[in-house]
Design a protein around this motif. Sequence first.
Motif, short mmCIF file in Angstrom:
data_model
loop_
_atom_site.label_atom_id
_atom_site.label_comp_id
_atom_site.label_asym_id
_atom_site.label_seq_id
_atom_site.Cartn_x
_atom_site.Cartn_y
_atom_site.Cartn_z
N VAL A 172 113.82 56.49 32.91
CA VAL A 172 113.35 56.67 34.29
C VAL A 172 114.03 55.66 35.23
CG1 VAL A 172 111.13 57.66 33.63
CG2 VAL A 172 111.35 55.19 33.80
N GLY A 173 115.11 55.07 34.77
CA GLY A 173 115.93 54.23 35.65
C GLY A 173 115.52 52.78 35.75
N ILE A 174 114.69 52.31 34.82
CA ILE A 174 114.28 50.90 34.84
C ILE A 174 115.22 50.10 33.95
CG2 ILE A 174 112.45 49.27 34.25
CD1 ILE A 174 110.42 51.44 34.86
N ASP A 175 115.81 49.05 34.52
CA ASP A 175 116.70 48.17 33.76
C ASP A 175 115.84 47.16 33.00
OD1 ASP A 175 118.55 46.44 32.77
OD2 ASP A 175 119.54 46.02 34.67
N LYS A 176 115.75 47.35 31.69
CA LYS A 176 114.86 46.48 30.91
C LYS A 176 115.32 45.03 30.91
CE LYS A 176 116.84 47.09 26.27
NZ LYS A 176 116.54 47.49 24.86
N ASN A 177 116.63 44.79 30.98
CA ASN A 177 117.11 43.41 31.02
C ASN A 177 116.67 42.70 32.30
OD1 ASN A 177 118.53 43.05 28.53
ND2 ASN A 177 120.17 44.36 29.31
N ARG A 178 116.65 43.44 33.40
CA ARG A 178 116.16 42.86 34.65
C ARG A 178 114.68 42.56 34.55
NH1 ARG A 178 114.09 45.20 39.45
NH2 ARG A 178 114.41 43.88 41.28
N VAL A 179 113.92 43.47 33.95
CA VAL A 179 112.49 43.25 33.79
C VAL A 179 112.23 42.06 32.88
CG1 VAL A 179 110.34 44.24 32.89
CG2 VAL A 179 111.89 45.65 34.24
N PHE A 180 112.99 41.98 31.78
CA PHE A 180 112.83 40.85 30.85
C PHE A 180 113.16 39.53 31.54
CE2 PHE A 180 113.70 43.64 26.88
CZ PHE A 180 112.36 44.01 26.85
N ALA A 181 114.25 39.52 32.32
CA ALA A 181 114.65 38.29 33.02
C ALA A 181 113.57 37.86 34.01
CB ALA A 181 115.98 38.49 33.74
N LEU A 182 113.04 38.81 34.77
CA LEU A 182 111.99 38.48 35.72
C LEU A 182 110.70 38.08 35.00
CD1 LEU A 182 112.58 41.25 38.42
CD2 LEU A 182 113.15 38.82 38.56
N GLY A 183 110.44 38.68 33.84
CA GLY A 183 109.28 38.29 33.04
C GLY A 183 109.40 36.85 32.56
N TRP A 184 110.57 36.47 32.09
CA TRP A 184 110.81 35.07 31.68
C TRP A 184 110.69 34.15 32.89
CZ3 TRP A 184 112.31 32.12 27.31
CH2 TRP A 184 112.25 32.82 26.10
N GLY A 185 111.21 34.61 34.03
CA GLY A 185 111.10 33.80 35.24
C GLY A 185 109.65 33.59 35.65
N LEU A 186 108.86 34.65 35.55
CA LEU A 186 107.44 34.56 35.90
C LEU A 186 106.71 33.61 34.95
CD1 LEU A 186 105.13 35.52 37.69
CD2 LEU A 186 104.86 37.50 36.18
N GLY A 187 107.01 33.72 33.65
CA GLY A 187 106.42 32.81 32.68
C GLY A 187 106.80 31.36 32.97
N GLY A 188 108.06 31.14 33.34
CA GLY A 188 108.51 29.80 33.69
C GLY A 188 107.83 29.28 34.95
N ALA A 189 107.64 30.15 35.94
CA ALA A 189 106.99 29.74 37.19
C ALA A 189 105.56 29.30 36.95
CB ALA A 189 107.04 30.88 38.20
N LEU A 190 104.86 29.99 36.07
CA LEU A 190 103.46 29.65 35.78
C LEU A 190 103.35 28.28 35.11
CD1 LEU A 190 102.30 33.18 34.61
CD2 LEU A 190 101.45 31.95 36.62
N VAL A 191 104.23 28.02 34.14
CA VAL A 191 104.18 26.70 33.49
C VAL A 191 104.71 25.63 34.44
CG1 VAL A 191 106.46 26.69 32.38
CG2 VAL A 191 104.55 25.55 31.28
N GLY A 192 105.60 26.01 35.36
CA GLY A 192 106.06 25.07 36.37
C GLY A 192 104.93 24.65 37.31
N LEU A 193 104.10 25.60 37.66
CA LEU A 193 102.94 25.30 38.49
C LEU A 193 101.99 24.36 37.76
CD1 LEU A 193 101.60 26.07 41.20
CD2 LEU A 193 100.45 27.94 40.00
#
Length: 277
Positions: A172-193
């Motif tokens: 359906v046109g979703i780039d899983k690598n982009r989702v994974f990268a943003l997921g890792w970024g989100l996880g990092g942002a939460l621990v950064g907070l």
Amino acid sequence: MGLLYGLIAVGLALIFGLMDVVNFAHGEFLMLAMYVTFFLFTFFAIDPLLSAPLAAAALFVLGAAVYLVIVRFAMRAKANVGMVQIFATFGLAIVMRGLAQLFFTADYRSVPNSWLGGKTVSVAGIFLPQPQLFGALVAIAAFGGLYLFINRTDFGRALEATREDPGAVALVGIDKNRVFALGWGLGGALVGLAGAIMATFFYIYPDVGASFALIAYVTVALGGFGSVFGAFAGGIIVGLVEATTALILPPSLKSVGIYAVYLLVVFIRPRGLFGSM
């Protein structure tokens, strides 16, 4: 403290739920966020309350970069993929800790004279430290925002869809690598907070992440791997058990209660209290 433990652990739970990968450098992410907060205060006089979003942004970039540069290639291993992922993040943790000792030295540092540092508030005759109390409120707000983000936004739905079936989302046109990268970024942002808040009342040194990472792993396993709500509930349970144990046993043995409860849950319900595996 339980809510802060949950905030530290939720990024770990999010990444595992998304990719079935345990980030063994999670504690070092926390350590780096604490150093970012310390240096912003030291060189620019930015209080941790104001620099918390900056630390979260810096760790978002780091999390996404770690996936794109290291984890993405570790997942392409043709054999023993799980072990390759483990050693990749474990090796990253050792490198980050070594670089911190090289550039920041092993000295203990702290953020002096922050807006909340050393202050307490009286609630029904009980004096509560303001930094931990503020951190608990931030954790509640972060969990609420994460819930809305996952359930009410298009990217949140893409995140859930990718977690359910990474192969099908490509159709359906979703780039899983982009989702994974943003997921890792989100996880990092939460621990950064979480790291920015922790810097207001805890010493900062290269090995600071190790002890909190261990508690984060227990929190995730207790609440259920991959469960965001499980990390929230697990953090509260860990905090309450830790405080109760410190009343019964000497404070130096307060971790005994945490691991005892963890082992009990593992024997009775191996997937955790709220896990679905």
